[in-house]
Write a protein that holds these residues in place. Structure first.
Motif, PDB file in Angstrom:
ATOM      1  N   ALA A  47       0.832  -1.204   0.000  1.00  0.00           N
ATOM      2  CA  ALA A  47       0.000   0.000   0.000  1.00  0.00           C
ATOM      3  C   ALA A  47       0.870   1.259   0.000  1.00  0.00           C
ATOM      4  N   LEU A  48       1.931   1.249   0.767  1.00  0.00           N
ATOM      5  CA  LEU A  48       2.831   2.402   0.801  1.00  0.00           C
ATOM      6  C   LEU A  48       3.549   2.574  -0.538  1.00  0.00           C
ATOM      7  N   ALA A  49       3.894   1.453  -1.179  1.00  0.00           N
ATOM      8  CA  ALA A  49       4.523   1.530  -2.498  1.00  0.00           C
ATOM      9  C   ALA A  49       3.550   2.076  -3.536  1.00  0.00           C
ATOM     10  N   LEU A  50       2.266   1.720  -3.419  1.00  0.00           N
ATOM     11  CA  LEU A  50       1.254   2.255  -4.331  1.00  0.00           C
ATOM     12  C   LEU A  50       1.088   3.759  -4.129  1.00  0.00           C
ATOM     13  N   ASP A  51       1.213   4.205  -2.892  1.00  0.00           N
ATOM     14  CA  ASP A  51       1.185   5.635  -2.618  1.00  0.00           C
ATOM     15  C   ASP A  51       2.375   6.320  -3.281  1.00  0.00           C
ATOM     16  N   GLY A  95      10.792   0.307 -10.801  1.00  0.00           N
ATOM     17  CA  GLY A  95       9.657   1.223 -10.903  1.00  0.00           C
ATOM     18  C   GLY A  95       9.458   1.973  -9.605  1.00  0.00           C
ATOM     19  N   ALA A  96       8.242   1.959  -9.088  1.00  0.00           N
ATOM     20  CA  ALA A  96       7.938   2.631  -7.822  1.00  0.00           C
ATOM     21  C   ALA A  96       8.137   1.706  -6.630  1.00  0.00           C
ATOM     22  N   GLY A  97       8.554   0.477  -6.869  1.00  0.00           N
ATOM     23  CA  GLY A  97       8.832  -0.448  -5.782  1.00  0.00           C
ATOM     24  C   GLY A  97       7.679  -1.336  -5.385  1.00  0.00           C
ATOM     25  N   VAL A  98       6.628  -1.402  -6.213  1.00  0.00           N
ATOM     26  CA  VAL A  98       5.470  -2.228  -5.870  1.00  0.00           C
ATOM     27  C   VAL A  98       5.830  -3.710  -5.910  1.00  0.00           C
ATOM     28  N   GLY A  99       6.461  -4.164  -6.993  1.00  0.00           N
ATOM     29  CA  GLY A  99       6.880  -5.559  -7.073  1.00  0.00           C
ATOM     30  C   GLY A  99       7.848  -5.912  -5.958  1.00  0.00           C
ATOM     31  N   LEU A 100       8.774  -5.029  -5.674  1.00  0.00           N
ATOM     32  CA  LEU A 100       9.735  -5.258  -4.602  1.00  0.00           C
ATOM     33  C   LEU A 100       9.021  -5.391  -3.260  1.00  0.00           C
ATOM     34  N   LYS A 158       3.205   1.876 -14.421  1.00  0.00           N
ATOM     35  CA  LYS A 158       3.483   0.570 -15.012  1.00  0.00           C
ATOM     36  C   LYS A 158       3.730  -0.524 -13.984  1.00  0.00           C
ATOM     37  N   SER A 159       3.288  -0.322 -12.759  1.00  0.00           N
ATOM     38  CA  SER A 159       3.471  -1.366 -11.754  1.00  0.00           C
ATOM     39  C   SER A 159       2.626  -2.594 -12.094  1.00  0.00           C
ATOM     40  N   SER A 160       3.078  -3.742 -11.631  1.00  0.00           N
ATOM     41  CA  SER A 160       2.385  -4.992 -11.915  1.00  0.00           C
ATOM     42  C   SER A 160       1.052  -5.067 -11.186  1.00  0.00           C
ATOM     43  N   ASP A 161       0.135  -5.838 -11.750  1.00  0.00           N
ATOM     44  CA  ASP A 161      -1.178  -6.037 -11.156  1.00  0.00           C
ATOM     45  C   ASP A 161      -1.066  -6.805  -9.834  1.00  0.00           C
ATOM     46  N   PRO A 162      -2.066  -6.683  -8.967  1.00  0.00           N
ATOM     47  CA  PRO A 162      -1.998  -7.367  -7.667  1.00  0.00           C
ATOM     48  C   PRO A 162      -1.934  -8.889  -7.784  1.00  0.00           C
ATOM     49  N   GLU A 163      -2.560  -9.479  -8.814  1.00  0.00           N
ATOM     50  CA  GLU A 163      -2.461 -10.926  -8.992  1.00  0.00           C
ATOM     51  C   GLU A 163      -1.012 -11.340  -9.244  1.00  0.00           C
ATOM     52  N   VAL A 164      -0.297 -10.538 -10.025  1.00  0.00           N
ATOM     53  CA  VAL A 164       1.124 -10.804 -10.276  1.00  0.00           C
ATOM     54  C   VAL A 164       1.906 -10.657  -8.983  1.00  0.00           C
ATOM     55  N   GLY A 165       1.605  -9.591  -8.231  1.00  0.00           N
ATOM     56  CA  GLY A 165       2.308  -9.358  -6.976  1.00  0.00           C
ATOM     57  C   GLY A 165       2.092 -10.474  -5.976  1.00  0.00           C
ATOM     58  N   ALA A 166       0.856 -10.955  -5.874  1.00  0.00           N
ATOM     59  CA  ALA A 166       0.564 -12.037  -4.930  1.00  0.00           C
ATOM     60  C   ALA A 166       1.323 -13.309  -5.308  1.00  0.00           C
ATOM     61  N   LEU A 167       1.384 -13.614  -6.613  1.00  0.00           N
ATOM     62  CA  LEU A 167       2.152 -14.778  -7.060  1.00  0.00           C
ATOM     63  C   LEU A 167       3.633 -14.570  -6.773  1.00  0.00           C
ATOM     64  N   LEU A 168       4.118 -13.371  -7.020  1.00  0.00           N
ATOM     65  CA  LEU A 168       5.523 -13.055  -6.763  1.00  0.00           C
ATOM     66  C   LEU A 168       5.859 -13.248  -5.286  1.00  0.00           C
ATOM     67  N   ALA A 169       4.960 -12.823  -4.405  1.00  0.00           N
ATOM     68  CA  ALA A 169       5.176 -13.005  -2.969  1.00  0.00           C
ATOM     69  C   ALA A 169       5.239 -14.490  -2.616  1.00  0.00           C
ATOM     70  N   ALA A 170       4.341 -15.284  -3.204  1.00  0.00           N
ATOM     71  CA  ALA A 170       4.330 -16.721  -2.930  1.00  0.00           C
ATOM     72  C   ALA A 170       5.613 -17.385  -3.419  1.00  0.00           C
TER      73      ALA A 170
END
Length: 243
Positions: free
Chosen positions: A64-68, A106-111, A77-89
């Protein structure tokens, strides 16, 4: 004033009706919550417990802070939340002493999703490479765990000197094209490669690029590849332990 943009994706289907070609991916809709004061972690927890707000804030606090930050930087151009959730797993599955590489901070969302997946672990290393030095500095200044770092530079030029990895999130055009061979070479045996943004093939040039990427991945005997028809489309590949 604090403002958070929370993406919520809708899967419209993988192909145009009556056609063999992939349908243009639908970008996420966004829910924006605006507050007249900075939000603390306790504020976020209270919002998450609210039934009406649950769907809007169903992401980890760090994401959420990265989205801010994405909103403040004007990055889109940040990745979608489905991509992020898979990346976390996938990040959670790396072995002790594991290493994770992201090309395109990017803005650090994937990270942030990767950091969320690792949780309280301190036995892994995360390296994210960003071409834009100002964006890299902004994410670096956000307060990363000591085992995560952001390097400013061209990932394709730098990857050969960074060693090998158990998980690579290839999120730059060059890493999916001219740098793909170096990305695959950087995978350890059993290492995983995640690539997103492969569903939008309506433009001839894009269709050619995605088709070529698919052929290269599926044609590589070192890899076992799955194509995932969700979010903006993904390839998930694992490097065989015996090539």
């Amino acid at each position: 004033m604090t403002q958070f943009d929370f993406p919520r994706s809708r899967d419209e289907g993988a192909h145009e009706e009556g056609s063999g070609h992939p349908r243009k991916a639908v970008r996420p809709s966004r829910v924006t919550l605006t507050f007249d004061h900075p939000l603390t972690p306790a504020d976020m927890e209270r919002l998450q417990r609210s039934t009406d707000a649950r769907a809007a804030v169903g992401v980890p606090l760090g994401v959420a802070l990265a989205l801010d930050r994405e909103h403040r930087l004007g990055f889109t151009k940040s990745s979608d939340p489905e991509v992020g959730a898979l990346l976390a797993a996938l990040a959670a599955s790396v072995p002790a002493g594991g290493r994770i590489l992201e090309t395109g901070t990017g803005a650090g969302v994937g990270l942030a999703w990767i950091v969320h997946g690792l949780g309280s672990r301190t036995d892994a290393e995360v390296l994210s490479v960003e071409l834009d030095a100002a964006r890299a500095a902004s994410v670096r200044a956000s307060g990363l765990p000591p085992w995560a770092s952001v390097l400013a530079g061209d990932a394709v030029e730098l990857i050969g000197a960074q060693g090998t990895f158990d998980l690579v999130f290839a999120d730059t055009p060059a890493a999916k094209d001219v740098g793909l061979a170096d990305v695959v070479a950087a995978l350890r045996p059993g290492g995983m490669l995640l690539i997103d943004d492969i569903a939008d093939a309506t433009h001839p040039a894009t269709y050619t690029r995605i088709t070529t990427l698919r052929e290269r991945l599926l044609g590589d005997p070192r890899l076992v590849v799955a194509e995932l028809a969700c979010a903006t489309g993904m390839f998930l590949a694992t490097r065989r332990r015996t090539d």
